[in-house]
Design a protein around this motif. Sequence first.
Motif, PDB file in Angstrom:
ATOM      1  N   VAL A  48       8.430   5.226  -8.252  1.00  0.00           N
ATOM      2  CA  VAL A  48       8.344   5.464  -6.776  1.00  0.00           C
ATOM      3  C   VAL A  48       8.641   4.024  -6.107  1.00  0.00           C
ATOM      4  N   ALA A  49       8.372   2.901  -6.507  1.00  0.00           N
ATOM      5  CA  ALA A  49       8.692   1.730  -5.856  1.00  0.00           C
ATOM      6  C   ALA A  49      10.224   1.506  -5.721  1.00  0.00           C
ATOM      7  N   THR A  50      11.015   2.158  -6.619  1.00  0.00           N
ATOM      8  CA  THR A  50      12.498   2.092  -6.880  1.00  0.00           C
ATOM      9  C   THR A  50      13.269   3.208  -6.632  1.00  0.00           C
ATOM     10  N   THR A  51      12.744   3.912  -5.784  1.00  0.00           N
ATOM     11  CA  THR A  51      13.293   5.328  -5.190  1.00  0.00           C
ATOM     12  C   THR A  51      13.512   6.351  -6.107  1.00  0.00           C
ATOM     13  N   VAL A  52      13.254   6.331  -7.172  1.00  0.00           N
ATOM     14  CA  VAL A  52      13.714   7.401  -8.093  1.00  0.00           C
ATOM     15  C   VAL A  52      12.859   8.831  -7.778  1.00  0.00           C
ATOM     16  N   LEU A  53      11.435   8.678  -7.961  1.00  0.00           N
ATOM     17  CA  LEU A  53      10.459   9.563  -7.775  1.00  0.00           C
ATOM     18  C   LEU A  53       9.679   9.649  -6.370  1.00  0.00           C
ATOM     19  N   ALA A  54       9.207  10.764  -5.799  1.00  0.00           N
ATOM     20  CA  ALA A  54       8.473  10.804  -4.555  1.00  0.00           C
ATOM     21  C   ALA A  54       6.899  10.619  -5.224  1.00  0.00           C
ATOM     22  N   THR A  55       6.208  10.158  -4.215  1.00  0.00           N
ATOM     23  CA  THR A  55       4.708   9.776  -4.534  1.00  0.00           C
ATOM     24  C   THR A  55       3.911  11.141  -4.975  1.00  0.00           C
ATOM     25  N   ALA A 131       3.470   0.483  -4.158  1.00  0.00           N
ATOM     26  CA  ALA A 131       4.767   1.344  -4.424  1.00  0.00           C
ATOM     27  C   ALA A 131       5.783   1.530  -3.327  1.00  0.00           C
ATOM     28  N   THR A 132       5.046   2.243  -2.277  1.00  0.00           N
ATOM     29  CA  THR A 132       5.603   2.539  -0.863  1.00  0.00           C
ATOM     30  C   THR A 132       6.127   1.073  -0.054  1.00  0.00           C
ATOM     31  N   THR A 133       5.333   0.042  -0.251  1.00  0.00           N
ATOM     32  CA  THR A 133       5.593  -1.056   0.409  1.00  0.00           C
ATOM     33  C   THR A 133       6.744  -1.606  -0.333  1.00  0.00           C
ATOM     34  N   ILE A 134       6.623  -1.935  -1.599  1.00  0.00           N
ATOM     35  CA  ILE A 134       7.842  -2.364  -2.457  1.00  0.00           C
ATOM     36  C   ILE A 134       9.306  -1.518  -2.142  1.00  0.00           C
ATOM     37  N   SER A 408      16.367   9.955  -5.407  1.00  0.00           N
ATOM     38  CA  SER A 408      16.205  10.925  -4.650  1.00  0.00           C
ATOM     39  C   SER A 408      15.116  10.568  -3.772  1.00  0.00           C
ATOM     40  N   ALA A 409      14.612   9.683  -3.636  1.00  0.00           N
ATOM     41  CA  ALA A 409      13.493   9.310  -2.622  1.00  0.00           C
ATOM     42  C   ALA A 409      13.790   7.603  -1.648  1.00  0.00           C
ATOM     43  N   ARG A 410      14.952   7.814  -1.347  1.00  0.00           N
ATOM     44  CA  ARG A 410      15.434   6.573  -0.669  1.00  0.00           C
ATOM     45  C   ARG A 410      15.075   6.628   0.870  1.00  0.00           C
ATOM     46  N   LEU A 411      13.969   6.828   1.197  1.00  0.00           N
ATOM     47  CA  LEU A 411      13.380   6.955   2.588  1.00  0.00           C
ATOM     48  C   LEU A 411      12.463   5.848   2.948  1.00  0.00           C
ATOM     49  N   ILE A 412      12.646   5.125   4.028  1.00  0.00           N
ATOM     50  CA  ILE A 412      11.959   4.356   4.905  1.00  0.00           C
ATOM     51  C   ILE A 412      11.069   5.037   5.611  1.00  0.00           C
ATOM     52  N   THR A 413       9.646   5.121   5.550  1.00  0.00           N
ATOM     53  CA  THR A 413       9.070   6.055   5.930  1.00  0.00           C
ATOM     54  C   THR A 413       7.750   5.318   6.945  1.00  0.00           C
ATOM     55  N   GLN A 414       7.843   3.913   6.683  1.00  0.00           N
ATOM     56  CA  GLN A 414       6.705   3.167   7.422  1.00  0.00           C
ATOM     57  C   GLN A 414       7.257   1.919   8.161  1.00  0.00           C
ATOM     58  N   LYS A 415       6.710   1.339   9.355  1.00  0.00           N
ATOM     59  CA  LYS A 415       7.273   0.041   9.657  1.00  0.00           C
ATOM     60  C   LYS A 415       6.644  -0.946   8.782  1.00  0.00           C
ATOM     61  N   ASP A 416       7.385  -1.970   8.652  1.00  0.00           N
ATOM     62  CA  ASP A 416       7.110  -3.225   7.771  1.00  0.00           C
ATOM     63  C   ASP A 416       6.925  -4.349   8.837  1.00  0.00           C
ATOM     64  N   THR A 417       5.734  -4.521   9.347  1.00  0.00           N
ATOM     65  CA  THR A 417       5.630  -5.939  10.424  1.00  0.00           C
ATOM     66  C   THR A 417       5.910  -7.174   9.892  1.00  0.00           C
ATOM     67  N   LEU A 418       5.698  -7.440   8.647  1.00  0.00           N
ATOM     68  CA  LEU A 418       6.185  -8.675   8.053  1.00  0.00           C
ATOM     69  C   LEU A 418       7.566  -8.839   8.028  1.00  0.00           C
ATOM     70  N   ARG A 419       8.242  -7.724   7.323  1.00  0.00           N
ATOM     71  CA  ARG A 419       9.813  -7.725   7.177  1.00  0.00           C
ATOM     72  C   ARG A 419      10.503  -7.707   8.569  1.00  0.00           C
ATOM     73  N   GLU A 420      10.032  -6.905   9.510  1.00  0.00           N
ATOM     74  CA  GLU A 420      10.886  -7.102  10.742  1.00  0.00           C
ATOM     75  C   GLU A 420      10.655  -8.310  11.479  1.00  0.00           C
ATOM     76  N   GLU A 421       9.562  -9.024  11.163  1.00  0.00           N
ATOM     77  CA  GLU A 421       9.449 -10.334  12.222  1.00  0.00           C
ATOM     78  C   GLU A 421      10.129 -11.330  11.396  1.00  0.00           C
ATOM     79  N   ARG A 422      10.535 -11.356  10.400  1.00  0.00           N
ATOM     80  CA  ARG A 422      11.414 -12.442   9.582  1.00  0.00           C
ATOM     81  C   ARG A 422      12.883 -12.458   9.898  1.00  0.00           C
TER      82      ARG A 422
END
Length: 422
Positions: A48-55, A131-134, A408-422
């Motif tokens: 899931v963390a590496t976009t192969v499978l969905a949650t 997993a979804t964070t990574i 099959s699961a390469r979707l960015i579905t949530q905002k990552d505050t830490l990542r966007e601020e850097r």
Amino acid sequence: MQERHHVVVVGGGFGGLQLVNDLKGAPVKVTLIDRRNHHLFQPLLYQVATTVLATSEIAWPIRRLYRDRQEVTTLLGEVAGVDMIAKEVTLAHGQSIPYDTLVLATGATHAYFGHDEWAAVAPGLKTLEDATTIRRRVLIAFEQAEVEEDTARRDALLTFTIIGAGPTGVELAGIIAEMAHRTLPGEFRRIDTRLARVVLVEAGPRILPAFSEELSAYASRELEKLGVEVLTGTPVTDCTDEGVTIGESFVPSRTLVWAAGVQASPAARWVGADADRAGRVKVGPDLTAPHHPDIFVIGDTASVIQEDGKPVPGIAPAAKQQGAYVAQVIRGRLTGSPAPGPFRYRHQGSLATIGKRAAIIDFGRIKLRGSLAWWIWGIAHIYFLIGTRSRFAVAWSWLWTYLSGQHSARLITQKDTLREER
């Protein structure tokens, strides 16, 4: 039903569910408590963390699993403590649940060896949220590299560091490297994803220390073929927003993943028991907490020493065997049958994948590696998934990835505050 022996199980992981399943038909009522409403198939969490499978392909609502078991009550809640005199489990919101027999199967979380501040920049991998964070951070790193003008910052964005080279670390490194070098090329216009660095760091002398040296060396070679930089023999000494310090060397890396250690839940404190360095309860031969025959501790929460002096590994098969054993003990106590004897762990082999076409399997005398091991690994994991739909979905996702090279699961579905601020 009120007169039945009340078994309270804390934790809906492999051990807890195996116990509840094996108590079917016994003269008991069961209350299953978990902080989350789903059972998670952790061995495939890295996919899931590496976009192969969905949650949804590796997690199932616990209530649905026991909808036809009227004697099983499922509660969503977090345990705050255990009153061993009153024989009650106290939940965080204040409710108390009485028990006749208590089973603690609360699992483990990440251990940062005294550096909990690293958790914000180097998340571990134990939950769907992890997993979804990574996954989000890996995908965002490529997206930000596409628009980054500064060469040094772009290189840091395209450097992915995995800390810890057990099965989880190796599997993560392999798939991230495959995604960067084989899946994503051609989809970006300003960057060449094949130039991405994937760094796997292990403080010990070799990766996959639980496997034989032969299989460990094979896995290291296969990772290097995928483009992974394998660094062994030097520990990580610092993790920051800007990168990781390995020994005294700083590696600019904007995406860090922690796979280096685990820490058990606070169960040892709840029952006042001695614990090992990882916080696991030192249980008796029948998996009971010392001086408390009505309290069992299983899975990653328990420290179980085998006859050869080695600890039982913290893996799913061990937890399932412990759950089945405790169910047998409880049945025996209620029916007056002889005790089953001390718990004996039966090792069924160690498995790890390296990318999507190679794996290693250690059955003791029999050791396999390569594509054949990968197919056996896949069949074994599909077999243990819950439900025909999940087995079909995972099999299809793997077949599609294997044949097409696409995830099959390469979707960015949530905002990552830490990542966007850097």
